[in-house]
Write an enzyme that holds these catalytic residues in place. Sequence first.
Site, PDB file in Angstrom:
ATOM      1  CB  THR A 186       2.354  28.336  23.597  1.00 38.18           C
ATOM      2  OG1 THR A 186       3.425  28.872  24.392  1.00 38.18           O
ATOM      3  CG2 THR A 186       1.234  29.354  23.496  1.00 38.18           C
ATOM      4  CB  SER A 243      11.664  33.221  23.496  1.00 38.39           C
ATOM      5  OG  SER A 243      11.316  33.817  22.261  1.00 38.39           O
ATOM      6  CB  VAL A 303      10.755  23.560  24.296  1.00 31.04           C
ATOM      7  CG1 VAL A 303      10.053  23.108  25.575  1.00 31.04           C
ATOM      8  CG2 VAL A 303      11.748  22.486  23.847  1.00 31.04           C
ATOM      9  CB  CYS A 304       8.603  28.508  24.036  1.00 24.73           C
ATOM     10  SG  CYS A 304       9.985  28.653  25.196  1.00 24.73           S
ATOM     11  CG  ASP A 305       5.504  26.616  18.324  1.00 23.76           C
ATOM     12  OD1 ASP A 305       5.177  27.599  17.627  1.00 23.76           O
ATOM     13  OD2 ASP A 305       5.023  25.475  18.141  1.00 23.76           O
TER      14      ASP A 305
END
Length: 165
Positions: free
Chosen positions: A63, A53, A58-60
């Site tokens: 990306t 998500s 971590v995903c932010d």
Amino acid sequence: MAKVTFKGNPVTLAGEEVKVGDQAPNFTALDNNLSEKSLNNYKGVRIISVVPSLDTGVCDAQTRRFNEEATKLDNVSVITISCDLPFAQKRWCGASGLENAITLSDHRDLSFGQAYGVVMKELRLLARAVFVIDSDNKVIYTEYVSEGTNHPDYDSALEVAKGAK
């Protein structure tokens, strides 16, 4: 299949594991405007960055890092795929200042997740992974991150993408 945990708990991955040398499986997912997209909509070398998500740290970071690094590479695009709704992805892109980032939602039918073996059955989210696909649609790099809350190996994926045709 790859062995993956999420927050320390084992998860079951559904779908077909992809290996280096495989022909990249096609898939369908929705972009931020609810238009159906597939792998074939994107040409050249592609880094497919898979995140659970965009609304997590971590995903932010993943990306942002792949998108920032890709601007330094010729003929390389980054496609970020998650099960976030397209509306949430669009909001994230605007809030992050990455309006031109390619984000695709696999929420509708998990087409990507099944084709690449990254569906976490217990959570109906995608496991963190990175795939690099060359301009001939061959898989030239795969990483199924063993713990879903860890970062991927950015440097290895970027190095493979740099040398790809």
